[in-house]
Motif scaffolding. Sequence first.
Motif, PDB file in Angstrom:
ATOM      1  N   SER A   1       0.792  -1.222   0.000  1.00 58.17           N
ATOM      2  CA  SER A   1       0.000   0.000   0.000  1.00 58.17           C
ATOM      3  C   SER A   1       0.828   1.279   0.000  1.00 58.17           C
ATOM      4  O   SER A   1       0.268   2.367   0.101  1.00 58.17           O
ATOM      5  CB  SER A   1      -0.949   0.012   1.210  1.00 58.17           C
ATOM      6  N   CYS A   2       2.163   1.184  -0.127  1.00 57.17           N
ATOM      7  CA  CYS A   2       2.937   2.426  -0.045  1.00 57.17           C
ATOM      8  C   CYS A   2       3.813   2.692  -1.277  1.00 57.17           C
ATOM      9  O   CYS A   2       4.156   3.821  -1.543  1.00 57.17           O
ATOM     10  CB  CYS A   2       3.831   2.422   1.191  1.00 57.17           C
ATOM     11  N   CYS A   3       4.231   1.676  -1.976  1.00 53.47           N
ATOM     12  CA  CYS A   3       5.063   1.810  -3.179  1.00 53.47           C
ATOM     13  C   CYS A   3       6.508   2.210  -2.870  1.00 53.47           C
ATOM     14  O   CYS A   3       7.272   2.495  -3.792  1.00 53.47           O
ATOM     15  CB  CYS A   3       4.441   2.800  -4.161  1.00 53.47           C
ATOM     16  N   THR A   4       6.914   2.242  -1.607  1.00 51.22           N
ATOM     17  CA  THR A   4       8.299   2.639  -1.293  1.00 51.22           C
ATOM     18  C   THR A   4       9.267   1.447  -1.302  1.00 51.22           C
ATOM     19  O   THR A   4      10.398   1.573  -0.833  1.00 51.22           O
ATOM     20  CB  THR A   4       8.393   3.357   0.068  1.00 51.22           C
ATOM     21  N   CYS A   5       8.833   0.327  -1.825  1.00 51.55           N
ATOM     22  CA  CYS A   5       9.729  -0.832  -1.971  1.00 51.55           C
ATOM     23  C   CYS A   5       9.933  -1.140  -3.449  1.00 51.55           C
ATOM     24  O   CYS A   5      10.355  -2.235  -3.810  1.00 51.55           O
ATOM     25  CB  CYS A   5       9.166  -2.049  -1.254  1.00 51.55           C
ATOM     26  N   HIS A   6       9.656  -0.160  -4.293  1.00 53.84           N
ATOM     27  CA  HIS A   6       9.700  -0.319  -5.744  1.00 53.84           C
ATOM     28  C   HIS A   6      11.132  -0.547  -6.237  1.00 53.84           C
ATOM     29  O   HIS A   6      12.048   0.179  -5.855  1.00 53.84           O
ATOM     30  CB  HIS A   6       9.106   0.962  -6.364  1.00 53.84           C
ATOM     31  N   ALA A   7      11.303  -1.535  -7.085  1.00 49.93           N
ATOM     32  CA  ALA A   7      12.607  -1.777  -7.724  1.00 49.93           C
ATOM     33  C   ALA A   7      12.385  -2.224  -9.161  1.00 49.93           C
ATOM     34  O   ALA A   7      11.316  -2.735  -9.514  1.00 49.93           O
ATOM     35  CB  ALA A   7      13.395  -2.838  -6.962  1.00 49.93           C
ATOM     36  N   TYR A   8      13.423  -2.001  -9.980  1.00 48.63           N
ATOM     37  CA  TYR A   8      13.417  -2.476 -11.368  1.00 48.63           C
ATOM     38  C   TYR A   8      14.196  -3.789 -11.422  1.00 48.63           C
ATOM     39  O   TYR A   8      15.348  -3.850 -10.982  1.00 48.63           O
ATOM     40  CB  TYR A   8      14.083  -1.464 -12.285  1.00 48.63           C
ATOM     41  N   ILE A   9      13.567  -4.804 -11.958  1.00 55.03           N
ATOM     42  CA  ILE A   9      14.192  -6.121 -12.052  1.00 55.03           C
ATOM     43  C   ILE A   9      14.743  -6.289 -13.470  1.00 55.03           C
ATOM     44  O   ILE A   9      14.050  -5.989 -14.448  1.00 55.03           O
ATOM     45  CB  ILE A   9      13.153  -7.236 -11.790  1.00 55.03           C
ATOM     46  N   GLU A  10      15.977  -6.757 -13.587  1.00 57.27           N
ATOM     47  CA  GLU A  10      16.539  -6.944 -14.934  1.00 57.27           C
ATOM     48  C   GLU A  10      15.724  -7.973 -15.715  1.00 57.27           C
ATOM     49  O   GLU A  10      15.208  -8.936 -15.137  1.00 57.27           O
ATOM     50  CB  GLU A  10      18.011  -7.353 -14.833  1.00 57.27           C
ATOM     51  N   PRO A  11      15.606  -7.756 -17.042  1.00 55.90           N
ATOM     52  CA  PRO A  11      14.640  -8.509 -17.844  1.00 55.90           C
ATOM     53  C   PRO A  11      14.697 -10.027 -17.704  1.00 55.90           C
ATOM     54  O   PRO A  11      13.664 -10.669 -17.570  1.00 55.90           O
ATOM     55  CB  PRO A  11      14.971  -8.090 -19.279  1.00 55.90           C
ATOM     56  N   GLU A  12      15.892 -10.603 -17.711  1.00 51.30           N
ATOM     57  CA  GLU A  12      15.935 -12.079 -17.668  1.00 51.30           C
ATOM     58  C   GLU A  12      15.422 -12.612 -16.345  1.00 51.30           C
ATOM     59  O   GLU A  12      14.936 -13.736 -16.257  1.00 51.30           O
ATOM     60  CB  GLU A  12      17.334 -12.610 -17.988  1.00 51.30           C
ATOM     61  N   TRP A  13      15.506 -11.796 -15.306  1.00 47.09           N
ATOM     62  CA  TRP A  13      15.002 -12.201 -13.994  1.00 47.09           C
ATOM     63  C   TRP A  13      13.526 -11.846 -13.844  1.00 47.09           C
ATOM     64  O   TRP A  13      12.766 -12.599 -13.234  1.00 47.09           O
ATOM     65  CB  TRP A  13      15.833 -11.533 -12.887  1.00 47.09           C
ATOM     66  N   PHE A  14      13.145 -10.743 -14.387  1.00 51.95           N
ATOM     67  CA  PHE A  14      11.741 -10.321 -14.318  1.00 51.95           C
ATOM     68  C   PHE A  14      10.847 -11.430 -14.875  1.00 51.95           C
ATOM     69  O   PHE A  14       9.799 -11.751 -14.313  1.00 51.95           O
ATOM     70  CB  PHE A  14      11.554  -9.036 -15.131  1.00 51.95           C
ATOM     71  N   ALA A  15      11.290 -12.041 -15.960  1.00 52.49           N
ATOM     72  CA  ALA A  15      10.493 -13.080 -16.621  1.00 52.49           C
ATOM     73  C   ALA A  15      10.331 -14.328 -15.760  1.00 52.49           C
ATOM     74  O   ALA A  15       9.406 -15.117 -15.973  1.00 52.49           O
ATOM     75  CB  ALA A  15      11.144 -13.445 -17.950  1.00 52.49           C
ATOM     76  N   LYS A  16      11.205 -14.509 -14.786  1.00 47.36           N
ATOM     77  CA  LYS A  16      11.139 -15.713 -13.943  1.00 47.36           C
ATOM     78  C   LYS A  16      10.248 -15.525 -12.721  1.00 47.36           C
ATOM     79  O   LYS A  16       9.991 -16.480 -11.990  1.00 47.36           O
ATOM     80  CB  LYS A  16      12.550 -16.074 -13.456  1.00 47.36           C
ATOM     81  N   LEU A  17       9.816 -14.315 -12.473  1.00 51.92           N
ATOM     82  CA  LEU A  17       9.029 -14.041 -11.267  1.00 51.92           C
ATOM     83  C   LEU A  17       7.551 -14.328 -11.501  1.00 51.92           C
ATOM     84  O   LEU A  17       7.058 -14.203 -12.630  1.00 51.92           O
ATOM     85  CB  LEU A  17       9.184 -12.570 -10.865  1.00 51.92           C
ATOM     86  N   PRO A  18       6.835 -14.697 -10.441  1.00 50.44           N
ATOM     87  CA  PRO A  18       5.379 -14.800 -10.571  1.00 50.44           C
ATOM     88  C   PRO A  18       4.811 -13.457 -11.021  1.00 50.44           C
ATOM     89  O   PRO A  18       5.375 -12.408 -10.703  1.00 50.44           O
ATOM     90  CB  PRO A  18       4.915 -15.118  -9.143  1.00 50.44           C
ATOM     91  N   GLN A  19       3.728 -13.486 -11.745  1.00 50.11           N
ATOM     92  CA  GLN A  19       3.172 -12.246 -12.283  1.00 50.11           C
ATOM     93  C   GLN A  19       2.644 -11.318 -11.184  1.00 50.11           C
ATOM     94  O   GLN A  19       2.271 -11.760 -10.114  1.00 50.11           O
ATOM     95  CB  GLN A  19       2.037 -12.573 -13.234  1.00 50.11           C
ATOM     96  N   ARG A  20       2.597 -10.033 -11.514  1.00 52.20           N
ATOM     97  CA  ARG A  20       2.022  -9.056 -10.583  1.00 52.20           C
ATOM     98  C   ARG A  20       0.538  -9.331 -10.382  1.00 52.20           C
ATOM     99  O   ARG A  20      -0.170  -9.640 -11.345  1.00 52.20           O
ATOM    100  CB  ARG A  20       2.177  -7.635 -11.147  1.00 52.20           C
ATOM    101  N   GLN A  21       0.082  -9.160  -9.156  1.00 50.52           N
ATOM    102  CA  GLN A  21      -1.352  -9.179  -8.884  1.00 50.52           C
ATOM    103  C   GLN A  21      -1.918  -7.805  -9.229  1.00 50.52           C
ATOM    104  O   GLN A  21      -1.181  -6.819  -9.358  1.00 50.52           O
ATOM    105  CB  GLN A  21      -1.608  -9.490  -7.404  1.00 50.52           C
ATOM    106  N   ASP A  22      -3.243  -7.739  -9.334  1.00 52.60           N
ATOM    107  CA  ASP A  22      -3.882  -6.472  -9.730  1.00 52.60           C
ATOM    108  C   ASP A  22      -3.546  -5.321  -8.791  1.00 52.60           C
ATOM    109  O   ASP A  22      -3.279  -4.201  -9.229  1.00 52.60           O
ATOM    110  CB  ASP A  22      -5.401  -6.635  -9.786  1.00 52.60           C
TER     111      ASP A  22
END
Length: 105
Positions: A44-65
């Motif tokens: 609920s705060c968005c202060t833990c936001h990070a950019y994940i490098e593409p090859e790793w981003f693809a391995k993560l579970p998808q974002r919830q709504d």
Amino acid sequence: MARMIVTDREGETFEVEGKVGLSIMETLRELENGVEALCGGMCSCCTCHAYIEPEWFAKLPQRQDDEEELLAEGESYRPESSRLTCQVEFTEALDGIRLTVAPEE
Ligand code: FES
């Protein structure tokens, strides 16, 4: 030991041991220039936001709504790499993940 390669808010890149079984945020918030995680992981705060490098981003579970909606409200949102790190569990399979802490808003 499972590692994360982190670029912090000062642009420094270094390796850190990740806390397996906890969210990525739990590791990042202990860094000097990591994330604030003001809501403590409640998505609920968005202060833990990070950019994940593409090859790793693809391995993560998808974002919830709810994660997606919160991220999309911010100016620093990048659809192809943004995650709220409190919503991503760090596992052994993510050993070596590369990410960059997003700017403060
Ligand atoms: S710690 Fe607040 S949204 Fe992740």
